[in-house]
Structures are given as C-alpha cells and as structure tokens.
Design a protein around this motif. Structure first.
Motif, PDB file in Angstrom:
ATOM      1  N   TRP A 147       0.826  -1.206   0.000  1.00  0.00           N
ATOM      2  CA  TRP A 147       0.000   0.000   0.000  1.00  0.00           C
ATOM      3  C   TRP A 147       0.862   1.257   0.000  1.00  0.00           C
ATOM      4  O   TRP A 147       0.568   2.219  -0.711  1.00  0.00           O
ATOM      5  CB  TRP A 147      -0.943  -0.002   1.201  1.00  0.00           C
ATOM      6  N   ILE A 148       1.913   1.254   0.804  1.00  0.00           N
ATOM      7  CA  ILE A 148       2.812   2.412   0.840  1.00  0.00           C
ATOM      8  C   ILE A 148       3.427   2.657  -0.531  1.00  0.00           C
ATOM      9  O   ILE A 148       3.518   3.801  -1.003  1.00  0.00           O
ATOM     10  CB  ILE A 148       3.908   2.198   1.907  1.00  0.00           C
ATOM     11  N   LEU A 149       3.849   1.589  -1.181  1.00  0.00           N
ATOM     12  CA  LEU A 149       4.460   1.719  -2.504  1.00  0.00           C
ATOM     13  C   LEU A 149       3.452   2.258  -3.518  1.00  0.00           C
ATOM     14  O   LEU A 149       3.778   3.158  -4.316  1.00  0.00           O
ATOM     15  CB  LEU A 149       4.997   0.362  -2.961  1.00  0.00           C
ATOM     16  N   LEU A 150       2.225   1.753  -3.506  1.00  0.00           N
ATOM     17  CA  LEU A 150       1.205   2.215  -4.444  1.00  0.00           C
ATOM     18  C   LEU A 150       0.850   3.682  -4.208  1.00  0.00           C
ATOM     19  O   LEU A 150       0.696   4.453  -5.162  1.00  0.00           O
ATOM     20  CB  LEU A 150      -0.048   1.348  -4.325  1.00  0.00           C
ATOM     21  N   LEU A 151       0.728   4.073  -2.943  1.00  0.00           N
ATOM     22  CA  LEU A 151       0.394   5.463  -2.634  1.00  0.00           C
ATOM     23  C   LEU A 151       1.531   6.398  -3.027  1.00  0.00           C
ATOM     24  O   LEU A 151       1.293   7.486  -3.578  1.00  0.00           O
ATOM     25  CB  LEU A 151       0.077   5.596  -1.142  1.00  0.00           C
ATOM     26  N   ALA A 152       2.770   5.980  -2.748  1.00  0.00           N
ATOM     27  CA  ALA A 152       3.922   6.810  -3.122  1.00  0.00           C
ATOM     28  C   ALA A 152       4.014   6.943  -4.642  1.00  0.00           C
ATOM     29  O   ALA A 152       4.274   8.033  -5.177  1.00  0.00           O
ATOM     30  CB  ALA A 152       5.202   6.204  -2.555  1.00  0.00           C
ATOM     31  N   MET A 153       3.791   5.855  -5.340  1.00  0.00           N
ATOM     32  CA  MET A 153       3.876   5.856  -6.795  1.00  0.00           C
ATOM     33  C   MET A 153       2.772   6.723  -7.403  1.00  0.00           C
ATOM     34  O   MET A 153       3.018   7.512  -8.324  1.00  0.00           O
ATOM     35  CB  MET A 153       3.772   4.418  -7.299  1.00  0.00           C
ATOM     36  N   ASP A 154       1.558   6.603  -6.891  1.00  0.00           N
ATOM     37  CA  ASP A 154       0.441   7.384  -7.416  1.00  0.00           C
ATOM     38  C   ASP A 154       0.628   8.871  -7.109  1.00  0.00           C
ATOM     39  O   ASP A 154       0.323   9.728  -7.948  1.00  0.00           O
ATOM     40  CB  ASP A 154      -0.868   6.884  -6.807  1.00  0.00           C
ATOM     41  N   TRP A 195       0.787  11.881  -9.938  1.00  0.00           N
ATOM     42  CA  TRP A 195      -0.304  12.821 -10.111  1.00  0.00           C
ATOM     43  C   TRP A 195      -0.199  14.095  -9.288  1.00  0.00           C
ATOM     44  O   TRP A 195      -1.063  14.966  -9.407  1.00  0.00           O
ATOM     45  CB  TRP A 195      -1.632  12.126  -9.793  1.00  0.00           C
ATOM     46  N   LEU A 196       0.797  14.211  -8.439  1.00  0.00           N
ATOM     47  CA  LEU A 196       0.916  15.406  -7.613  1.00  0.00           C
ATOM     48  C   LEU A 196       1.048  16.665  -8.474  1.00  0.00           C
ATOM     49  O   LEU A 196       0.543  17.741  -8.109  1.00  0.00           O
ATOM     50  CB  LEU A 196       2.126  15.283  -6.678  1.00  0.00           C
ATOM     51  N   GLY A 197       1.709  16.539  -9.612  1.00  0.00           N
ATOM     52  CA  GLY A 197       1.895  17.690 -10.486  1.00  0.00           C
ATOM     53  C   GLY A 197       0.583  18.304 -10.939  1.00  0.00           C
ATOM     54  O   GLY A 197       0.488  19.536 -11.098  1.00  0.00           O
TER      55      GLY A 197
END
Length: 289
Positions: free
Chosen positions: A151-158, A162-164
């Motif tokens: 979950w941490i990896l998926l949240l960090a990757m997402d 998309w933060l930009g």
C-alpha cells in the motif's frame, strides 16, 4: 415581441453525434452483454439480472469496493494538502518557481505502464537507490508479502505520478489573485493562516474541485500500477475493483465483466452526480449570503 433564435444549438450536433458514437453506443453494447452469458459470438444465452445478483451479493465485490474507496480517500488525503502546500511555496519564489513547476509536472507525461517498472527498479535492494538506502538504514521493505508495504508503494507511486496536476491547478489559481488583496491583508495585520483562509482558499476552491473529482475517479479505477506491482496481492490486499474486472475479462467471462463494468459506471456516475449537486448547492448558498 423579441423572438429567440436557437439555431446556434445546431452547431452542437457534430459533437453530440461524435459523443454518441464513441460513448453511448459502446455503453449500450456493454449493457446488452451484461444480460447474457457469452461463451462465443455463436453461443450467447440470456441470463437477465443473474450476473448483477451474483456480483452484488459477493463478499469479494464488497471487499474490493472497500479497498478502492480507501485507496481513493488516502490518495486525496495525501495529494491535495501536499499539492496546495507546494503551490503556495512556488507562488512566492518568482521565476524559479516556474522551473520547479515544470519538474514537478514531468511525471504526468510518463506512460502508465512505465511507472511501476521505474518504481520497482528504484526500490530494488541491489540496484535501486531507494532500495539500497533502506538496506543501509536497516529498514526492511517487502512489498511482495507485506500488505502495508504494498500500500505504501502504491500510494507513493500514485502521488509521484499525479501530484503535479494538483500543484499546477492550485498554482494557476493562486497566480490569479490580485496583489491588492495581499496588500490589504498586510495593512490589516492578517496572519498567514488568515490570508490563506480568507483570500487564497476561496480562490483555489474551483480548481481544487476539479482536481478532487478527477483524482477520485482516476484513483478509483487504478489498474496498471496495482497489477504490475503485485497483481492484487499479497493475499488480495490490493485487489481493487478494476483488478476484479480485469480478471473477469482474462477469464473470458464477458457477461460477468460487462455487468461489473456497468456497476462501476453506476458508482462513478453516482459520485459525479453527488459532487456536482453539492457544489451547486454551495454556490447557491454562497450567493445568498
């Protein structure tokens, strides 16, 4: 008496026809498939609402829906505040802020199927910078068999991907605030929190509403990243709605897949309708104040 000429609506006919061709016709086809058990194009049997009854009554569907909603909530809870904070910092850096904005927006142009490959390489304990740093710090990171780490990896990757989008829209809204507003706040001795609450936040609410809707819908239907990272594992901990749909398609259960698609479509449309209704209600309430 003045007559209203509505012929301008005829200009919308080409766009309406195009939307009907690329949107309505496929949707009706999927809806038709959802009422059948399809073995092949020559073996199609009517089953009515059986697929819907089976899916809605399935505990797996409820669990997948809960995971998808949780992932969307965590995604929005991380990316919106972080994106606003970064946009506020960049808005005070002058021209150098534009360079930073371009760097932050770079992940938006990276193809989706390349993102999990990049991150898996990054966290590799032998060759990846992050993986080697974790080993050096003595921190174990087992995304294959530890659900929390996945979950941490998926949240960090997402968030990296998309933060930009959040930063760009928030930055654009902040750039449109007239300077006299800040000058008046400075004369009144307003605190930084007061400036954000009464000047900046109302101005970026419209942009953030768009981001909220887009990111919710997109995060709810995450597939490529989650499948490439751990294929829904470990032990189904990251099996989202979209992965269930992909599994049904790969299993050649097209009737079930069509029913799942319609259910997901209904969920998304319901969320969009609720969002638009709440937004319009707030606008009317603000106009009366």
């Amino acid at each position: 008496m003045k007559l209203h000429d509505n012929r301008a609506w005829l200009l919308l006919l080409p766009a309406t026809a195009l939307l009907g061709f690329v949107g309505l016709i496929p949707l009706l086809s999927v809806l038709n498939f959802s009422f059948h058990d399809i073995f092949s194009l020559d073996l199609i049997h009517w089953v009515g609402l059986d697929w819907y009854h089976e899916i809605i009554a399935s505990p797996r569907f409820h669990a997948s829906l809960g995971r998808s909603l949780l992932f969307s909530a965590l995604t929005l809870g991380i990316q919106l505040p972080l994106g606003i904070a970064i946009a506020l910092l960049l808005s005070r850096t002058g021209r150098s802020g534009m360079v930073m904005l371009l760097l932050i927006a770079t992940p938006l142009v990276v193809p989706w199927n390349m993102i999990p490959v990049m991150w898996l390489s990054l966290i590799d304990p032998k060759t990846g910078l992050v993986g080697q740093a974790l080993v050096w710090l003595g921190l174990g990171f087992d995304y294959k068999f530890t659900a929390l780490h996945t979950w941490i990896l998926l949240l960090a990757m997402d968030t990296w991907h998309w933060l930009g989008l959040v930063v760009i829209l928030a930055y654009a809204a902040l750039s449109g605030i007239p300077q006299p507003y800040y000058q008046a706040a400075a004369i009144d001795g307003a605190s930084r929190l007061a400036v954000f609450r009464h000047i900046e936040l109302p101005r970026i609410t419209g942009a953030l509403s768009i981001v909220l809707l887009l990111r919710f819908v997109d995060s709810l239907m995450i597939y490529t990243e989650a499948f490439a990272i751990n294929a829904g594992g470990p032990n189904g901990a990251t099996t989202f709605l979209s992965l269930d749909l992909g599994e049904a398609i790969k299993g050649f259960s097209y009737g079930s897949a069509a029913a799942r698609s319609i259910l997901y479509f209904v969920i998304v449309i319901t969320v969009v309708w609720a969002f638009v209704t709440i937004t319009e209600h707030r606008k009317r309430h603000a106009a009366y104040r």
